[in-house]
Design an enzyme around this catalytic site. Structure first.
Site, PDB file in Angstrom:
ATOM      1  N   GLU A 157      15.193  13.334  32.495  1.00 36.94           N
ATOM      2  CA  GLU A 157      15.365  14.742  32.099  1.00 36.94           C
ATOM      3  C   GLU A 157      15.005  15.752  33.188  1.00 36.94           C
ATOM      4  O   GLU A 157      14.253  16.690  32.983  1.00 36.94           O
ATOM      5  CB  GLU A 157      14.530  15.006  30.832  1.00 36.94           C
ATOM      6  N   GLU A 174      18.858   5.708  24.047  1.00 36.27           N
ATOM      7  CA  GLU A 174      17.916   6.108  22.982  1.00 36.27           C
ATOM      8  C   GLU A 174      18.668   6.541  21.716  1.00 36.27           C
ATOM      9  O   GLU A 174      18.458   7.589  21.163  1.00 36.27           O
ATOM     10  CB  GLU A 174      17.021   7.257  23.479  1.00 36.27           C
TER      11      GLU A 174
HETATM   12  O1  G3I Z   1      -1.156   7.755  21.175  1.00 36.90           O
HETATM   13  C1  G3I Z   1      -1.613   9.014  20.655  1.00 36.90           C
HETATM   14  C2  G3I Z   1      -2.690   8.771  19.606  1.00 36.90           C
HETATM   15  O2  G3I Z   1      -3.823   8.179  20.229  1.00 36.90           O
HETATM   16  C3  G3I Z   1      -3.051  10.098  18.959  1.00 36.90           C
HETATM   17  O3  G3I Z   1      -3.955   9.855  17.908  1.00 36.90           O
HETATM   18  C4  G3I Z   1      -1.812  10.777  18.413  1.00 36.90           C
HETATM   19  C5  G3I Z   1      -2.186  12.127  17.827  1.00 36.90           C
HETATM   20  O4  G3I Z   1      -1.070  12.948  17.821  1.00 36.90           O
HETATM   21  O5  G3I Z   1      -0.842  10.977  19.460  1.00 36.90           O
HETATM   22  C6  G3I Z   1      -0.436   9.733  20.017  1.00 36.90           C
HETATM   23  O6  G3I Z   1       0.496   9.975  21.049  1.00 36.90           O
HETATM   24  C7  G3I Z   1       1.810  10.316  20.561  1.00 36.90           C
HETATM   25  C8  G3I Z   1       2.802   9.326  21.184  1.00 36.90           C
HETATM   26  O7  G3I Z   1       4.151   9.701  20.834  1.00 36.90           O
HETATM   27  C9  G3I Z   1       2.557   7.896  20.706  1.00 36.90           C
HETATM   28  O8  G3I Z   1       2.748   7.837  19.329  1.00 36.90           O
HETATM   29  C10 G3I Z   1       2.122  11.728  21.044  1.00 36.90           C
HETATM   30  O9  G3I Z   1       1.290  12.627  20.333  1.00 36.90           O
HETATM   31  C11 G3I Z   1       3.581  12.048  20.737  1.00 36.90           C
HETATM   32  O10 G3I Z   1       3.927  13.300  21.324  1.00 36.90           O
HETATM   33  C12 G3I Z   1       4.474  10.975  21.370  1.00 36.90           C
HETATM   34  O11 G3I Z   1       5.817  11.274  21.017  1.00 36.90           O
HETATM   35  C13 G3I Z   1       6.770  10.532  21.798  1.00 36.90           C
HETATM   36  C14 G3I Z   1       7.653  11.554  22.531  1.00 36.90           C
HETATM   37  O12 G3I Z   1       8.664  10.849  23.268  1.00 36.90           O
HETATM   38  C15 G3I Z   1       6.818  12.373  23.478  1.00 36.90           C
HETATM   39  O13 G3I Z   1       7.669  13.337  24.081  1.00 36.90           O
HETATM   40  C16 G3I Z   1       7.644   9.720  20.852  1.00 36.90           C
HETATM   41  O14 G3I Z   1       6.864   8.692  20.250  1.00 36.90           O
HETATM   42  C17 G3I Z   1       8.791   9.086  21.622  1.00 36.90           C
HETATM   43  O15 G3I Z   1       9.713   8.461  20.726  1.00 36.90           O
HETATM   44  C18 G3I Z   1       9.556  10.161  22.400  1.00 36.90           C
HETATM   45  O16 G3I Z   1      10.540   9.534  23.162  1.00 36.90           O
HETATM   46  C19 G3I Z   1      11.267  10.393  24.055  1.00 36.90           C
HETATM   47  C20 G3I Z   1      11.682   9.551  25.237  1.00 36.90           C
HETATM   48  O17 G3I Z   1      10.538   9.000  25.840  1.00 36.90           O
HETATM   49  C21 G3I Z   1      12.489  10.375  26.214  1.00 36.90           C
HETATM   50  N1  G3I Z   1      13.667  10.956  25.544  1.00 36.90           N
HETATM   51  C22 G3I Z   1      13.321  11.771  24.391  1.00 36.90           C
HETATM   52  C23 G3I Z   1      12.544  10.942  23.381  1.00 36.90           C
HETATM   53  C24 G3I Z   1      12.228  11.768  22.173  1.00 36.90           C
HETATM   54  O18 G3I Z   1      11.358  12.828  22.526  1.00 36.90           O
END
Ligand code: G3I
Length: 362
Positions: free
Chosen positions: A160, A267
């Site tokens: 991105e 994705e």
């Molecule tokens: O691991 C922590 C945990 O310890 C904590 O308690 C919790 C509290 O909010 O957060 C957890 O981390 C989260 C992480 O996912 C793992 O679950 C983050 O907050 C959360 O923001 C993160 O979201 C991920 C997102 O990317 C971040 O931008 C999504 O799971 C993931 O599916 C998403 O994937 C992205 C691709 O990498 C790139 N393309 C877009 C796609 C969707 O955004």
């Protein structure tokens, strides 16, 4: 009783029992990976926790032949502090893939989101210098791509980097603010250096938007002409029952095929809601019910998408779904926290939805 084969009946019965016993085990149901064996590998994004659930593992192994680490290999999760790496979650996914002979996609070596804060701070000043940031990027890629070298067949190297804004070419991230576009070429050069065998992919979303598609095309074309080792373009595929249209999809695939690089759908999920770009709170008007008409729209959307993918099988070298089933999707919390989405081919009980039949019946 006279046997028809002139065999004493007891021998005939034993023969039949013997034959019955030799019947091969009932063949396991065919999965997505089998239906699409002649087209492209079918993959899925997983978390290490999902590999602890036997029903989930059964679904993964029956349907997919490739994995992507949803979060475990991202810069912040795997390299939270300058001298600290958290290998275990990613190692678990790598070990599972190796144990079951699954292909593995790495995600992602350089991204503005989920990057650790320490990466961009130097000494007392708030902003790191360009030389220091590029050295840190190389150190990160050396450690991560180096550790998994030979185990990952394709890396989403840069994620991105192109702007969605019509009047901007590159996203104005800290990477771009500090290094200009040079960080992109450097990331690919480092990835090639520390994992020479992996396919190196530039990954982005909204690629069906013609303006953004053109920027990606121009960037990849000009960088490859300068010798930057970009092997492919990843189209994330976070789409919806409201778009893209077949025409938008075909135009995008036609344009990017012209680059002569691999195209990977990295994705894929098909939301039941209109796409919104920014996070917001849930409203009373948000109805998160998977109605029959939304179900039909999703069937029609998946049917069209995979018809197009099959037509472009010479350019598309993998299709990966983002999350395993409707039991959990990142879309359940983005853009609206707590608004349930139903974007995948398997329902909340891991059973194939009607859209699954549309994808496999061709
Ligand atoms: O691991 C922590 C945990 O310890 C904590 O308690 C919790 C509290 O909010 O957060 C957890 O981390 C989260 C992480 O996912 C793992 O679950 C983050 O907050 C959360 O923001 C993160 O979201 C991920 C997102 O990317 C971040 O931008 C999504 O799971 C993931 O599916 C998403 O994937 C992205 C691709 O990498 C790139 N393309 C877009 C796609 C969707 O955004």
């Amino acid at each position: 009783m006279k046997s028809t084969l002139n065999l004493p009946p007891i021998l005939l019965i034993l023969a039949i029992l013997g034959l019955w016993h030799c019947q091969p085990e009932k063949q396991p149901e065919k999965g997505l990976k089998d239906y699409y064996q002649a087209y492209f590998p079918m993959g899925v994004a997983v978390s290490p926790y999902s590999l602890d659930d036997s029903a989930t593992v059964k679904l993964i192994l029956s349907q997919f032949s490739s994995l992507t680490a949803e979060n475990a290999m991202k810069m912040g999760p795997i390299h939270p502090h300058q001298d600290t790496f958290r290998w275990e979650p990613a190692d678990k996914i790598v070990a599972f893939a190796e144990q079951h002979g699954l292909k593995l996609r790495g995600h992602t070596l350089c991204w503005h989101s989920q990057a650790p804060d320490w990466m961009f701070v130097e000494g007392d000043s708030q902003r790191v210098s360009k030389d220091t940031l590029l050295a840190r990027l190389e150190n990160h890629i050396a450690a991560v791509a180096g550790r998994y070298s030979g185990k990952i067949y394709a890396w989403d190297v840069v994620n991105e980097a192109i702007s969605d804004a019509p009047d901007e070419f590159y996203r104005n991230s800290i990477w771009y603010e500090v290094c200009g576009e040079e960080y992109i070429a450097k990331a690919f050069e480092y990835a090639r250096k520390y994992d020479p065998a992996a396919k190196l992919i530039y990954n982005d979303y909204n690629v069906f938007d013609s303006a953004k598609c053109e920027k990606i095309y121009q960037m990849v074309k000009s960088m490859r002409e300068k010798g930057v080792p970009i092997d492919g373009v990843g189209l994330q595929g976070h789409w919806s029952v409201y778009g893209p249209s077949e025409d938008q999809l075909r135009r995008t695939l036609d344009r990017l095929s012209g680059l002569g690089v691999e195209l990977q759908i990295t994705e894929l999920d098909i939301s039941i809601y209109q796409k919104e770009g920014t996070r917001r709170e849930k409203r009373d008007t948000d109805i998160d019910v998977f109605t029959p008409e939304l179900g039909q729209r999703q069937i029609d959307t998946y049917d069209m998408i995979f018809r197009v993918f099959r037509d472009y099988k010479d350019a598309i070298t993998s299709v990966t779904f983002w999350n395993i089933s409707d039991k959990h999707s990142w879309l359940d919390n983005f853009p609206v926290r707590g608004r349930k989405d139903y974007p995948l081919l398997f329902d909340q009980d891991h059973q194939p939805k009607k859209a699954y039949n549309a994808v496999v019946n061709f």
